[in-house]
Write an enzyme that holds these catalytic residues in place. Structure first.
Site, PDB file in Angstrom:
ATOM      1  CB  SER A  86      -0.896   0.043   1.606  1.00 18.59           C
ATOM      2  OG  SER A  86      -2.246   0.743   0.923  1.00 18.59           O
TER       3      SER A  86
HETATM    4  C1  LIG Z   1      -1.262   2.267  -4.606  1.00 20.84           C
HETATM    5  S1  LIG Z   1      -2.547   2.321  -3.330  1.00 20.84           S
HETATM    6  C2  LIG Z   1      -3.755   3.269  -4.002  1.00 20.84           C
HETATM    7  C3  LIG Z   1      -3.033   4.958  -3.324  1.00 20.84           C
HETATM    8  C4  LIG Z   1      -4.690   5.546  -2.811  1.00 20.84           C
HETATM    9  N1  LIG Z   1      -5.111   6.001  -4.091  1.00 20.84           N
HETATM   10  C5  LIG Z   1      -3.896   7.056  -1.866  1.00 20.84           C
HETATM   11  O1  LIG Z   1      -4.515   8.153  -2.206  1.00 20.84           O
HETATM   12  O2  LIG Z   1      -3.403   6.751  -1.061  1.00 20.84           O
HETATM   13  C6  LIG Z   1      -3.192   0.648  -4.129  1.00 20.84           C
HETATM   14  C7  LIG Z   1      -3.798   0.497  -3.175  1.00 20.84           C
HETATM   15  O3  LIG Z   1      -4.705  -1.038  -3.407  1.00 20.84           O
HETATM   16  C8  LIG Z   1      -5.036  -1.765  -2.924  1.00 20.84           C
HETATM   17  N2  LIG Z   1      -5.618  -2.947  -3.249  1.00 20.84           N
HETATM   18  C9  LIG Z   1      -5.527  -3.756  -4.102  1.00 20.84           C
HETATM   19  N3  LIG Z   1      -5.369  -5.014  -4.428  1.00 20.84           N
HETATM   20  C10 LIG Z   1      -7.174  -5.018  -4.393  1.00 20.84           C
HETATM   21  C11 LIG Z   1      -8.724  -4.739  -4.269  1.00 20.84           C
HETATM   22  N4  LIG Z   1      -8.189  -5.814  -4.974  1.00 20.84           N
HETATM   23  N5  LIG Z   1      -9.813  -4.021  -4.393  1.00 20.84           N
HETATM   24  C12 LIG Z   1      -9.174  -3.121  -2.828  1.00 20.84           C
HETATM   25  N6  LIG Z   1      -7.997  -2.505  -3.302  1.00 20.84           N
HETATM   26  C13 LIG Z   1      -6.648  -3.066  -3.527  1.00 20.84           C
HETATM   27  C14 LIG Z   1      -4.108  -2.036  -1.818  1.00 20.84           C
HETATM   28  O4  LIG Z   1      -4.042  -2.854  -0.249  1.00 20.84           O
HETATM   29  C15 LIG Z   1      -3.529  -1.036  -1.510  1.00 20.84           C
HETATM   30  O5  LIG Z   1      -3.696  -0.016  -0.257  1.00 20.84           O
END
Ligand SMILES: C[S@@+](CC[C@H](N)C(=O)[O-])C[C@H]1O[C@@H](n2cnc3c(N)ncnc32)[C@H](O)[C@@H]1O
Length: 388
Positions: A86
């Site tokens: 994340s």
């Molecule tokens: C790059 S981060 C997002 C950053 C966010 N938009 C911010 O402003 O901080 C990606 C996120 O997607 C989540 N994620 C991964 N697979 C997922 C899924 N199947 N459904 C929802 N979230 C998911 C991860 O846990 C992570 O927290």
């Protein structure tokens, strides 16, 4: 001490468009933890607010992605973990995705991948919190985001669940913003978007781990399609992460396998990936070879060795790059993966070296993904059948 909430964007000079007020209203630092891991040229570093407050502020205001969780939360201690799971996305990447999203006042938005909650807060500032739903798979990450959003005074709906299912309760949406990479676009996102609506996401094949931002417009007939804009690198949704191939499954025992085929190539590493690591040639090859993965070993002098592994069989290839147009190639298994890379590269050169933005993606009503060059009627071929 509060220091420069908009600094990351101001410093890079990226025009802030109609998102300026939202970025001013919602400082990123409110969504960053006390210990965080910004990405630097040398890899991730640990920055602790308690131990190094100046450093923490400097990185909070820098235009870099900052990891906020490792190894799905199993990580302990302050050293970086093995897999970033994340993060707070890079501010300019967020802004560029917002621009692609082309929102309008009152638009209803579904975000996939809440992460720190910063994007959900920005969307709330721009569109009103009642118009924003964000889905996060990881319970701890979702709870932390809710707390940060509370502190920031924003209250969009944060759903803990699998974002690949969207959130049907809030559908239809005008816009879907995906802030986590995908290899396959789930039909749910298209079904939950209003016809004429837009889905923006980082998409890529498994070839390189890289992705490119694609903007899909949803049509009345249940299809969705549109062009890529630029290369990016987002972590992937949990269920579409690559299980990295085991070397010994492809090359068991000592030495080269008996079926190893040796040759030389004049194609250099730089022609494939260039220095940016986000080369259009690499992207094009990834589209023509979606069912294999590549990796590079680097030395201080640059790229040295490339490995390719088939994902549908045990084909493998490796190239030892040297300076004089006669790099050694070793290939084994039913496919000759290096030959396929050369064919894909030639295909790209013959078409005038198209950039990311000349490629597009269509998702059909039955869920098939078709990548095209120039226009939807010109599909990008899968190279495997052509060279076998
Ligand atoms: C790059 S981060 C997002 C950053 C966010 N938009 C911010 O402003 O901080 C990606 C996120 O997607 C989540 N994620 C991964 N697979 C997922 C899924 N199947 N459904 C929802 N979230 C998911 C991860 O846990 C992570 O927290």
């Amino acid at each position: 001490m509060e220091r420069g909430p908009r600094d990351p964007l101001v410093e890079t000079g990226v025009p802030t468009s109609d998102w300026e007020a939202a970025f001013e209203a919602v400082p990123r630092h409110l969504f960053l933890p006390e210990v965080m891991w910004p990405a630097t040229e040398e890899g991730h570093i640990t920055v602790s607010r308690a131990d190094d407050p100046d450093g923490w502020w400097r990185w909070a205001n820098a235009d870099v992605p900052i990891v906020t969780q490792w190894d799905d939360g199993r990580h302990t201690g302050s050293a970086p973990g093995a897999l970033a799971t994340s993060s707070s996305s890079m501010p300019t990447a967020v802004l560029l995705m917002f621009d692609e999203l082309s929102v309008f006042d009152g638009a209803k938005v579904l975000e996939i991948g809440t992460g720190t909650g910063w994007c959900a807060a920005l969307l709330s500032a721009r569109l009103g919190e009642a118009n924003v739903v964000s889905v996060e798979l990881d319970e701890t990450v979702a709870d932390t985001a809710r707390k940060a959003l509370n502190v920031a005074g924003r209250h969009p709906k944060i759903v803990t669940g699998d974002g690949l299912l969207g959130w049907p309760e809030g559908a239809p949406y005008d816009r879907v913003l995906v802030t986590v990479g995908v290899h396959e676009v789930p039909r749910a996102w298209i079904e939950q978007t209003r016809p004429g609506g837009v889905i923006v996401m980082p998409w890529g094949t498994r070839y390189s781990g890289q992705n490119a931002i694609v903007r899909l417009a949803v049509a009345d007939d249940g299809t969705a399609g549109g062009r890529f804009s630029r290369a990016t690198r987002f972590m992937h949704v949990r269920s579409q992460r690559l299980e990295w191939p085991e070397f010994d499954d492809y090359l068991p025992g000592e030495g080269w396998p008996a079926d190893t085929r040796r040759s030389v190539t004049g194609l250099s590493a730089a022609q494939i990936v260039d220095e940016s690591d986000y080369a259009a040639s690499d992207f094009a090859i990834s589209l023509l070879l979606p069912d294999c993965v590549r990796t590079f070993a680097r030395s201080p002098q640059g790229l040295q060795t490339m490995w390719l592994f088939g994902l549908t069989d045990r084909s493998w290839a490796t190239v030892y790059f040297d300076e004089d147009d006669s790099s050694q190639v070793y290939q084994g298994g039913p496919r000759s993966l290096w030959d396929e890379v050369e064919t894909a590269h030639r295909w790209w050169v013959e078409r005038g070296r198209p950039g990311h933005e000349e490629f597009g993606l269509t998702v059909t009503a039955d869920g098939r993904q078709e990548v095209w060059l120039g226009e939807p009627s010109a599909p990008v071929p899968c190279v495997a059948s052509a060279v076998r």
